[in-house]
Motif scaffolding. Structure first.
Motif, PDB file in Angstrom:
ATOM      1  N   LEU A   1       0.802  -1.223   0.000  1.00 17.42           N
ATOM      2  CA  LEU A   1       0.000   0.000   0.000  1.00 17.42           C
ATOM      3  C   LEU A   1       0.839   1.280   0.000  1.00 17.42           C
ATOM      4  O   LEU A   1       0.374   2.319  -0.470  1.00 17.42           O
ATOM      5  CB  LEU A   1      -0.940   0.012   1.207  1.00 17.42           C
ATOM      6  CG  LEU A   1      -1.996  -1.087   1.234  1.00 17.42           C
ATOM      7  CD1 LEU A   1      -2.747  -1.055   2.562  1.00 17.42           C
ATOM      8  CD2 LEU A   1      -2.946  -0.952   0.056  1.00 17.42           C
ATOM      9  N   PHE A   2       2.057   1.226   0.525  1.00 19.62           N
ATOM     10  CA  PHE A   2       2.855   2.439   0.690  1.00 19.62           C
ATOM     11  C   PHE A   2       3.077   3.233  -0.603  1.00 19.62           C
ATOM     12  O   PHE A   2       2.928   4.462  -0.586  1.00 19.62           O
ATOM     13  CB  PHE A   2       4.203   2.139   1.362  1.00 19.62           C
ATOM     14  CG  PHE A   2       5.002   3.379   1.629  1.00 19.62           C
ATOM     15  CD1 PHE A   2       4.655   4.238   2.660  1.00 19.62           C
ATOM     16  CD2 PHE A   2       6.083   3.706   0.835  1.00 19.62           C
ATOM     17  CE1 PHE A   2       5.376   5.397   2.906  1.00 19.62           C
ATOM     18  CE2 PHE A   2       6.811   4.862   1.066  1.00 19.62           C
ATOM     19  CZ  PHE A   2       6.463   5.710   2.108  1.00 19.62           C
ATOM     20  N   PRO A   3       3.430   2.612  -1.726  1.00 21.07           N
ATOM     21  CA  PRO A   3       3.623   3.427  -2.939  1.00 21.07           C
ATOM     22  C   PRO A   3       2.374   4.213  -3.347  1.00 21.07           C
ATOM     23  O   PRO A   3       2.481   5.337  -3.845  1.00 21.07           O
ATOM     24  CB  PRO A   3       4.001   2.401  -4.014  1.00 21.07           C
ATOM     25  CG  PRO A   3       4.553   1.246  -3.252  1.00 21.07           C
ATOM     26  CD  PRO A   3       3.785   1.208  -1.958  1.00 21.07           C
ATOM     27  N   TYR A   4       1.206   3.642  -3.123  1.00 23.36           N
ATOM     28  CA  TYR A   4      -0.036   4.348  -3.432  1.00 23.36           C
ATOM     29  C   TYR A   4      -0.214   5.547  -2.490  1.00 23.36           C
ATOM     30  O   TYR A   4      -0.590   6.636  -2.923  1.00 23.36           O
ATOM     31  CB  TYR A   4      -1.241   3.412  -3.316  1.00 23.36           C
ATOM     32  CG  TYR A   4      -1.229   2.280  -4.311  1.00 23.36           C
ATOM     33  CD1 TYR A   4      -1.729   2.462  -5.596  1.00 23.36           C
ATOM     34  CD2 TYR A   4      -0.719   1.039  -3.968  1.00 23.36           C
ATOM     35  CE1 TYR A   4      -1.728   1.421  -6.514  1.00 23.36           C
ATOM     36  CE2 TYR A   4      -0.708  -0.010  -4.881  1.00 23.36           C
ATOM     37  CZ  TYR A   4      -1.206   0.188  -6.147  1.00 23.36           C
ATOM     38  OH  TYR A   4      -1.194  -0.836  -7.058  1.00 23.36           O
ATOM     39  N   ALA A   5       0.049   5.341  -1.204  1.00 20.21           N
ATOM     40  CA  ALA A   5      -0.061   6.430  -0.227  1.00 20.21           C
ATOM     41  C   ALA A   5       0.975   7.510  -0.506  1.00 20.21           C
ATOM     42  O   ALA A   5       0.680   8.706  -0.411  1.00 20.21           O
ATOM     43  CB  ALA A   5       0.122   5.874   1.186  1.00 20.21           C
ATOM     44  N   ARG A   6       2.168   7.094  -0.871  1.00 18.90           N
ATOM     45  CA  ARG A   6       3.251   8.042  -1.182  1.00 18.90           C
ATOM     46  C   ARG A   6       2.852   8.952  -2.345  1.00 18.90           C
ATOM     47  O   ARG A   6       3.045  10.157  -2.305  1.00 18.90           O
ATOM     48  CB  ARG A   6       4.514   7.249  -1.525  1.00 18.90           C
ATOM     49  CG  ARG A   6       5.713   8.074  -1.847  1.00 18.90           C
ATOM     50  CD  ARG A   6       6.882   7.144  -2.174  1.00 18.90           C
ATOM     51  NE  ARG A   6       8.113   7.896  -2.254  1.00 18.90           N
ATOM     52  CZ  ARG A   6       9.009   7.737  -3.201  1.00 18.90           C
ATOM     53  NH1 ARG A   6       8.839   6.837  -4.145  1.00 18.90           N
ATOM     54  NH2 ARG A   6      10.104   8.453  -3.201  1.00 18.90           N
ATOM     55  N   GLU A   7       2.262   8.363  -3.372  1.00 20.33           N
ATOM     56  CA  GLU A   7       1.836   9.140  -4.533  1.00 20.33           C
ATOM     57  C   GLU A   7       0.692  10.083  -4.165  1.00 20.33           C
ATOM     58  O   GLU A   7       0.659  11.230  -4.599  1.00 20.33           O
ATOM     59  CB  GLU A   7       1.406   8.196  -5.660  1.00 20.33           C
ATOM     60  CG  GLU A   7       1.151   8.884  -6.993  1.00 20.33           C
ATOM     61  CD  GLU A   7      -0.201   9.557  -7.098  1.00 20.33           C
ATOM     62  OE1 GLU A   7      -0.294  10.609  -7.760  1.00 20.33           O
ATOM     63  OE2 GLU A   7      -1.175   9.051  -6.503  1.00 20.33           O
ATOM     64  N   ALA A   8      -0.246   9.617  -3.345  1.00 21.58           N
ATOM     65  CA  ALA A   8      -1.378  10.450  -2.936  1.00 21.58           C
ATOM     66  C   ALA A   8      -0.905  11.652  -2.124  1.00 21.58           C
ATOM     67  O   ALA A   8      -1.368  12.777  -2.344  1.00 21.58           O
ATOM     68  CB  ALA A   8      -2.385   9.624  -2.135  1.00 21.58           C
ATOM     69  N   ILE A   9       0.026  11.436  -1.208  1.00 16.48           N
ATOM     70  CA  ILE A   9       0.581  12.532  -0.409  1.00 16.48           C
ATOM     71  C   ILE A   9       1.299  13.524  -1.319  1.00 16.48           C
ATOM     72  O   ILE A   9       1.099  14.743  -1.229  1.00 16.48           O
ATOM     73  CB  ILE A   9       1.541  12.005   0.686  1.00 16.48           C
ATOM     74  CG1 ILE A   9       0.779  11.233   1.760  1.00 16.48           C
ATOM     75  CG2 ILE A   9       2.380  13.129   1.273  1.00 16.48           C
ATOM     76  CD1 ILE A   9      -0.041  12.063   2.712  1.00 16.48           C
ATOM     77  N   SER A  10       2.124  13.035  -2.209  1.00 20.88           N
ATOM     78  CA  SER A  10       2.877  13.899  -3.118  1.00 20.88           C
ATOM     79  C   SER A  10       1.939  14.755  -3.959  1.00 20.88           C
ATOM     80  O   SER A  10       2.159  15.965  -4.131  1.00 20.88           O
ATOM     81  CB  SER A  10       3.781  13.056  -4.019  1.00 20.88           C
ATOM     82  OG  SER A  10       4.503  13.876  -4.901  1.00 20.88           O
ATOM     83  N   ALA A  11       0.875  14.140  -4.477  1.00 23.97           N
ATOM     84  CA  ALA A  11      -0.081  14.874  -5.310  1.00 23.97           C
ATOM     85  C   ALA A  11      -0.808  15.941  -4.507  1.00 23.97           C
ATOM     86  O   ALA A  11      -0.993  17.071  -4.982  1.00 23.97           O
ATOM     87  CB  ALA A  11      -1.074  13.901  -5.941  1.00 23.97           C
ATOM     88  N   MET A  12      -1.215  15.614  -3.276  1.00 20.61           N
ATOM     89  CA  MET A  12      -1.912  16.602  -2.442  1.00 20.61           C
ATOM     90  C   MET A  12      -1.027  17.800  -2.139  1.00 20.61           C
ATOM     91  O   MET A  12      -1.462  18.954  -2.215  1.00 20.61           O
ATOM     92  CB  MET A  12      -2.376  15.967  -1.126  1.00 20.61           C
ATOM     93  CG  MET A  12      -3.641  15.166  -1.243  1.00 20.61           C
ATOM     94  SD  MET A  12      -4.344  14.752   0.369  1.00 20.61           S
ATOM     95  CE  MET A  12      -3.209  13.511   0.949  1.00 20.61           C
ATOM     96  N   VAL A  13       0.221  17.523  -1.771  1.00 17.30           N
ATOM     97  CA  VAL A  13       1.155  18.596  -1.428  1.00 17.30           C
ATOM     98  C   VAL A  13       1.412  19.488  -2.646  1.00 17.30           C
ATOM     99  O   VAL A  13       1.391  20.715  -2.545  1.00 17.30           O
ATOM    100  CB  VAL A  13       2.471  18.016  -0.862  1.00 17.30           C
ATOM    101  CG1 VAL A  13       3.545  19.084  -0.731  1.00 17.30           C
ATOM    102  CG2 VAL A  13       2.208  17.360   0.494  1.00 17.30           C
TER     103      VAL A  13
END
Length: 157
Positions: free
Chosen positions: A110-122
């Motif tokens: 799950l981490f790569p998906y969460a990492r991408e979501a955080i990056s996109a939000m920021v």
């Protein structure tokens, strides 16, 4: 495809059925004022995992919560949080093996998906792209198990 082995025992199963965002939020209460700051903000990352059985066919939900707080002196620059979840099927394994899969393998997936979501939000918040460092969930799991064995705090890994 049969999940039964020749001697009647169930063949081990570990599969990812679905990946989804359970919750996400982004706050930047001090913009646009923080955009002009020259100092580098402090960034803190918190991780949490939880899992639960959702069906008697071996379906489990694993939720990885990633919270990123960026501060500059006493001002909050931004707070980004995502609960990245996955529906997994786990069968034919003992409780210890299931616990290990839920504590290591599921959050690792799950981490790569969460990492991408955080990056996109920021980035959508107007800030420089934030790439979270890889996480060794096996080490975190083992540390959590050690703390539990020593009677330390239990809970999130």
């Amino acid at each position: 495809m049969s999940e039964q082995q020749g001697d009647g025992e169930q063949q081990p199963v570990f599969s990812l059925e679905r990946v989804y965002v359970k919750d996400s939020s982004f706050e930047s209460p001090n913009v646009p004022g923080v955009f002009g700051e020259q100092n580098q903000p402090k960034v803190d990352v918190e991780l949490g995992t939880e899992g639960r059985v959702v069906s008697d066919q071996g379906h489990v939900e694993s939720v990885l919560t990633v919270t990123v707080r960026s501060t500059l002196e006493d001002k909050t620059v931004f707070i980004a949080e995502v609960q990245q979840a996955g529906l997994f099927r786990i069968a034919g394994l003992n409780d210890e093996q299931v616990e290990q899969l839920m504590g290591i393998n599921c959050p690792t997936i799950l981490f790569p998906y969460a990492r991408e979501a955080i990056s996109a939000m920021v980035a959508r918040g107007g800030f420089q792209q934030l790439l979270l460092d890889p996480v060794n969930f096996q080490a975190l799991y083992e540390q959590s198990r050690q703390q539990q064995a020593e009677g330390g705090p239990q809970g999130e890994h």
